[in-house]
Write an enzyme that holds these catalytic residues in place. Structure first.
Site, PDB file in Angstrom:
ATOM      1  N   CYS A 169     -51.833  15.518  24.690  1.00 37.40           N
ATOM      2  CA  CYS A 169     -52.670  15.351  25.877  1.00 37.40           C
ATOM      3  C   CYS A 169     -51.846  15.626  27.135  1.00 37.40           C
ATOM      4  CB  CYS A 169     -53.236  13.939  25.939  1.00 37.40           C
ATOM      5  SG  CYS A 169     -54.273  13.461  24.546  1.00 37.40           S
ATOM      6  N   HIS A 173     -52.259  17.318  30.877  1.00 38.19           N
ATOM      7  CA  HIS A 173     -52.613  16.274  31.840  1.00 38.19           C
ATOM      8  C   HIS A 173     -51.484  15.296  32.112  1.00 38.19           C
ATOM      9  CE1 HIS A 173     -56.801  17.493  32.008  1.00 38.19           C
ATOM     10  NE2 HIS A 173     -56.830  17.549  30.683  1.00 38.19           N
ATOM     11  N   ARG A 217     -65.723  14.359  25.105  1.00 43.69           N
ATOM     12  CA  ARG A 217     -64.648  15.036  25.837  1.00 43.69           C
ATOM     13  C   ARG A 217     -63.322  14.897  25.098  1.00 43.69           C
ATOM     14  NH1 ARG A 217     -63.522  19.163  28.650  1.00 43.69           N
ATOM     15  NH2 ARG A 217     -62.323  19.326  26.747  1.00 43.69           N
ATOM     16  N   CYS A 221     -60.931  17.756  23.178  1.00 41.85           N
ATOM     17  CA  CYS A 221     -59.508  17.954  23.480  1.00 41.85           C
ATOM     18  C   CYS A 221     -58.696  18.043  22.185  1.00 41.85           C
ATOM     19  CB  CYS A 221     -58.985  16.825  24.352  1.00 41.85           C
ATOM     20  SG  CYS A 221     -59.513  16.915  26.078  1.00 41.85           S
TER      21      CYS A 221
END
Length: 260
Positions: A169, A173, A217, A221
């Site tokens: 992740c 991000h 969402r 991902c």
């Protein structure tokens, strides 16, 4: 020197493109289709359904039976009646089971199908409930031991690398100023600002004409990372929500947002 000018020109073009995209989003917001999901969700919230012929109006999302304002921006949280940390979607399923008598197994089976049946109903109800906290600031609890544990698990998952591309992740991000093509990538290891990151979901996706919740969402991902997708409502997705939600403390919810 020529290289410096070239870089400056590219940067200027990039900013102009981003300005154009932001104006496009503003225009779309005026007629955001998410409003239709919100309306359907309100109807389902108040409608008597299931074997018990009951509505969801007494559902306790953490602030007392039927209290919606401010509930979404404090989720996920620990619930004493279930003995675990739950996000909005799993808590709503709990209410659909306990109040309306619907089958938990069938609801979890249907949940990933966001465009039909009870899966679509759950998306609509989630959108309606989340929208009641629009303008509220995120403030997730970290008082219970399980809430603290979920935060730490979510943090580990956020930075865990793997899959054929060795992604995590945090690859997208975990830094400031990240971008894929013209898509800005908020840094979710800290408060990315009002209406960004977790404060913008659920959101309507223009690219596929669907309303996406945070569960959807996060699963997408994982798909993009080429990881095996978690089951709906898994501890992994809830832990990630706790980690990102705690980091977003003070961010204003703009749900329902609109995305590309």
């Amino acid at each position: 020197m020529g290289g410096v000018f070239a870089l400056g020109a590219v940067h200027a073009q990039g900013n102009a493109a981003l300005d154009g995209i932001n104006k496009y989003r503003e225009m779309l917001q005026d007629g955001n289709p998410a409003e239709l999901f919100e309306m359907k969700g309100e109807e389902l919230w108040k409608q008597k359904r299931g074997p018990k012929n009951a509505s969801l109006e007494q559902c306790d999302l953490g602030k007392g039976p039927g209290v919606l304002k401010g509930a979404f921006t404090e989720l996920p949280r620990y619930f004493k009646d279930t003995g675990k940390v739950m996000d909005l979607e799993t808590r709503l399923i709990h209410c659909m089971v306990t109040l309306q008598g619907l089958s938990e197994a069938e609801l979890y089976k249907a949940a990933p199908s966001i465009g039909k049946g009870e899966g679509a109903n759950l998306v609509a109800i989630t959108t309606y409930v989340a929208t009641q906290s629009k303008g509220e600031r995120f403030n997730l609890s970290q008082t219970h031991a399980q809430e603290k544990t979920m935060y730490e698990v979510g943090k580990r998952l956020f930075f865990q690398r793997g899959g054929p591309h060795d992604f995590a992740c945090s690859s997208c991000h975990g830094v400031d100023g990240g971008r894929i093509r013209l898509q800005e990538l908020p840094n979710l290891t800290k408060n990315p600002g009002d209406g960004v990151g977790v404060a913008a979901w659920p959101a309507y996706r223009v690219s596929n004409s669907q309303m996406w919740t945070m569960q959807k969402r996060l699963n997408d991902c994982y798909r993009q990372q080429r990881f095996p997708e978690p089951k709906f409502g898994s501890d992994a997705t809830i832990a990630l929500q706790v980690y990102m939600g705690v980091n977003a403390k003070g961010a204003e919810s703009i749900v329902p947002a609109i995305k590309r």
